[in-house]
Scaffold this motif. Structure first.
Motif, PDB file in Angstrom:
ATOM      1  N   SER A 284      23.233  25.019  80.221  1.00  0.00           N
ATOM      2  CA  SER A 284      23.396  23.683  80.764  1.00  0.00           C
ATOM      3  C   SER A 284      23.886  23.811  82.200  1.00  0.00           C
ATOM      4  CB  SER A 284      24.387  22.870  79.918  1.00  0.00           C
ATOM      5  OG  SER A 284      24.375  21.517  80.331  1.00  0.00           O
ATOM      6  N   GLN A 288      24.648  18.090  84.210  1.00  0.00           N
ATOM      7  CA  GLN A 288      24.235  17.603  82.890  1.00  0.00           C
ATOM      8  C   GLN A 288      25.436  17.276  82.012  1.00  0.00           C
ATOM      9  OE1 GLN A 288      21.731  21.084  82.104  1.00  0.00           O
ATOM     10  NE2 GLN A 288      19.995  19.719  81.768  1.00  0.00           N
ATOM     11  N   ILE A 289      26.456  18.120  82.073  1.00  0.00           N
ATOM     12  CA  ILE A 289      27.649  17.913  81.252  1.00  0.00           C
ATOM     13  C   ILE A 289      28.381  16.641  81.660  1.00  0.00           C
ATOM     14  CG2 ILE A 289      29.969  18.833  80.805  1.00  0.00           C
ATOM     15  CD1 ILE A 289      28.625  21.649  80.874  1.00  0.00           C
ATOM     16  N   LYS A 292      26.431  13.456  80.703  1.00  0.00           N
ATOM     17  CA  LYS A 292      26.486  13.191  79.265  1.00  0.00           C
ATOM     18  C   LYS A 292      27.722  12.364  78.918  1.00  0.00           C
ATOM     19  CE  LYS A 292      26.325  15.563  74.785  1.00  0.00           C
ATOM     20  NZ  LYS A 292      26.340  16.875  74.099  1.00  0.00           N
ATOM     21  N   SER A 296      24.142   7.219  81.670  1.00  0.00           N
ATOM     22  CA  SER A 296      23.043   7.179  82.647  1.00  0.00           C
ATOM     23  C   SER A 296      22.958   5.853  83.388  1.00  0.00           C
ATOM     24  CB  SER A 296      21.711   7.438  81.923  1.00  0.00           C
ATOM     25  OG  SER A 296      21.531   6.497  80.878  1.00  0.00           O
ATOM     26  N   GLU A 465      33.446  19.491  72.147  1.00  0.00           N
ATOM     27  CA  GLU A 465      32.240  20.137  71.597  1.00  0.00           C
ATOM     28  C   GLU A 465      32.673  21.372  70.806  1.00  0.00           C
ATOM     29  OE1 GLU A 465      29.193  18.979  72.083  1.00  0.00           O
ATOM     30  OE2 GLU A 465      29.377  17.588  73.759  1.00  0.00           O
TER      31      GLU A 465
END
Length: 688
Positions: A284, A288-289, A292, A296, A465
């Motif tokens: 990744s 992107q992290i 998330k 968006s 996570e």
């Protein structure tokens, strides 16, 4: 197979062929087994099809389970065959003869390769995996007393022989008997070879200091500060392979995650783990992290956008805003603001429910009662508790619509539901309203993504996570402390962090090893000082641009870097085309033409591509690495290496700021064997 000690090179070559013959026999047996499995699978499928009308449901389930088992066994067999197939090329690369320090012990030859090979016929281990505890002595010890830690404890003994082999395509090219780890002759030969299409494993030339990093299992957070060309990323990937081997019962490839700078780099390193017999791990990016977490719904700058703006005369205040959000004081203020939000953003009011008025004091008490809950998670349990009180004290039962109304009224008492408004409020509260600027079309600056994500994680209670058991963070210097705080909350697992403070493409928002250690509250810092990638002459030249007193250049010599002056742009382009022609005539296979930014790289690509040159342009949108002639920006070239590098436009106007110096350093340190810089008018002072 009996082992004859002190074999000559001729005898070693005969022994190699014997080993290869045994491996081939095992492969032949596997091929027969695969055929048997295929036939069995076909028979089961035919039985299931032909008897579909006659056999009962239970038998069908049993047959289907049998088919799944056959597929699983077949997959394992095929994986084993692929591994053995690779061993036919290079079955092993080293040998030590070791005798345990105990009575009646015999000296045993330990052949070391990428993977283990056990001969079931005579029940002997013919080749040991480089990651096995006993193999660690090959990297860490010279001749004489040595030891390794096995599951049963520390094993001491004596190494009486140490050899290295260069084997390719099953043929021994040469053998060196030596008393120190990874003999310079073999290391020099490997370093002098051409760049490959992708990063290669370095298992045959791992140095002692690198091995200590690879096998470090004590550090919860291992921070690797390595100079340019020290093999940081490769070492991190070998560390991954080692951890997967050492903890095979509790760790698999899917349990790890690597944060890499871009898709091209991820593709470039994608060969290393398969070469070591492991599957690639998920990948990744920081962008992107963060996205998330924040969602968006926002328009935003990417990290690449930020670099581009910094290199192109940024507007007043842009650098200051980045600097402000890259300090620990900023994090402290953010934490204090979250406490301020908890104390002041909930404004309770009386609520009328049927004939009962719930006083605001009671609602305030309920808000405080659930203090262990994150701010935005309190309102549901609060409402439920209040409804329980209504029933207990007044026997009032609310309908579903009434429950929803009550829940909404309580939730609306909190004025911190809008992330962006909350973030804006922070700067007002901190007396730093000029440190936040929303761009045209409500676009967020890149430096705002991590603080916004941090706020949301704390207030919304974004769950960590937990499926990620080990996090690898590459190019550590390009991330700010607040970004590390986000990672700390998201990934409460072990971490390997690597990079070089001298190679930051964003010096205004970067982190050193000490800063990362502080951000994670813990961490062991291990340093790599020796640079292996470039010749001594290229490394020495790079030191003039950005001096690192800790750097030690490997003693591999080549030609001095060239600096060529041209009268105008047309002459410079002609000169670069001549350099391309010279490259094509050479034995080198990769040429990187590395520009300051993507805009300059794109313009140069347009000038050169129409002159019969097969040139590839690596942009921020690219996803794969291609060998040959590549034009790209310095930020995209990070982590890559080329046989030759050309850096154009190295004049005083193009390279003049702090970030320009860092960018130029990154560009020149991509070169392995040959470096050329071109300019018009006056050379930048960084090369003087």
């Amino acid at each position: 197979m009996s082992i004859v000690f002190k074999k000559s090179e001729k005898e070693e070559k005969v022994y190699l062929q014997q080993i290869l013959s045994i491996i081939k026999d095992v492969i032949d047996d596997i091929d027969l087994s695969v055929k048997d499995q295929q036939k069995l699978l076909q028979d089961q499928k035919e039985y299931l099809w032909e008897g579909r009308m006659d056999i009962d449901a239970q038998e069908k389930r049993s047959v289907r389970e049998g088919i799944l088992n056959i597929l699983a066994v077949g997959g394992s067999i095929i994986a084993q065959r692929e591994r053995l197939g690779r061993m036919l090329d290079i079955p092993y690369f080293g040998r030590i003869d070791f005798c345990e320090k105990k009575e009646n012990s015999e000296t045993q030859p330990i052949y070391i390769g990428v993977n283990n090979f056990y001969n079931f016929n005579d029940k002997t281990n013919l080749i040991y995996d480089w990651r096995a505890p006993i193999s660690g002595m090959y990297y860490d010890h010279e001749l004489g007393m040595a030891s390794y830690t096995s599951p049963s404890g520390v094993i001491e003994g004596n190494i009486s022989l140490k050899r290295q082999y260069r084997i390719r395509n099953g043929i021994m090219e040469y053998m060196i008997e030596n008393s120190v780890t990874v003999h310079d002759d073999i290391l020099q030969k490997e370093l002098s070879s051409n760049a490959d299409k992708k990063m290669k494993s370095i298992v045959t030339t791992i140095q002692r200091e690198q091995n200590r990093i690879i096998r470090n299992e004590d550090a919860a957070v291992l921070i690797i500060q390595g100079v340019a060309g020290s093999g940081k990323t490769s070492i991190a990937l070998h560390r991954v392979a080692y951890l997967l081997y050492a903890h095979k019962d509790s760790l698999s490839s899917k349990d790890l995650l690597i944060i890499s700078p871009n898709k091209v780099f991820a593709d470039y390193i994608s060969n290393v783990l398969p070469e070591l017999g492991e599957e690639n791990i998920p990948e990744s990016s920081m962008d992107q992290i963060l996205l998330k977490i924040i969602g968006s719904k926002y328009k935003f700058q990417t990290f690449f956008d930020q670099i581009s703006e910094l290199l192109d005369k940024p507007a007043i205040g842009y650098i200051e805003r980045i600097r402000y959000k890259s300090t620990f004081d900023f994090i402290t203020k953010l934490d204090k603001f979250i406490l301020h939000v908890e104390n002041t953003y909930f404004c309770p009011a009386d609520i009328k429910v049927k004939h009962i008025t719930i006083p605001h004091e009671f609602i305030e008490e309920e808000f405080r009662r659930f203090y262990r809950y994150p701010l935005r998670q309190r309102f549901v349990p609060m409402t439920e508790h209040i409804m329980e009180a209504l029933y207990r004290d007044y026997r009032i039962i609310l309908s579903t619509p009434e429950k929803n109304v009550l829940k909404k009224e309580i939730k609306d008492m909190f004025k911190g539901h809008n992330d962006l408004q909350l973030y804006k409020d922070f700067f007002e509260w901190a007396g730093a309203s000029d440190m936040f600027k929303l761009r045209a079309n409500h676009t967020l600056e890149y430096s705002d993504l991590a603080p916004l994500a941090y706020l949301r994680i704390v207030i919304e209670n974004i769950r960590p996570e937990i499926q990620v058991k080990h996090l690898i963070i590459d190019e550590m210097q390009d991330y700010s402390p607040i970004q590390y705080k986000v990672l700390l909350k998201l990934y409460p697992c072990r971490k390997t962090v690597l990079g070089d403070a001298s190679q930051s493409v964003n010096p205004y928002g970067s982190s050193t090893a000490d800063m990362i250690q502080r951000a994670f509250v813990t961490g062991e810092v291990m340093k790599l000082f020796k640079s292996y990638r470039s010749t001594y002459e290229i490394t020495n030249f790079a030191q003039k641009i950005s001096y690192n007193k800790e750097l030690e250049a490997v003693a591999r010599h080549g030609e001095e870097p060239q600096i060529i002056c041209f009268n105008n742009k047309k002459e410079e382009i002609t000169g670069i085309e001549k350099l391309i022609i010279d490259f094509k005539k050479s034995d080198n296979i990769s040429l990187g033409i590395i520009c300051k930014d993507e805009k300059q790289a794109s313009a140069l690509y347009e000038m050169l591509k129409n002159n019969g040159n097969e040139i590839y342009f690596l942009s921020s949108e690219s996803t794969t690495f291609t060998k040959g002639i590549i034009i790209t920006s310095a930020s995209m070239a990070k982590g890559l290496e080329f046989d030759e590098v050309i850096v154009p436009d190295v004049d005083e106007k193009n390279y003049c700021s702090d970030i320009d110096r860092s960018i130029l350093y990154v560009a020149v340190t991509r070169a392995m064997h040959r470096l050329t810089l071109t300019y018009i008018s006056k050379l930048t002072e960084f090369c003087s």
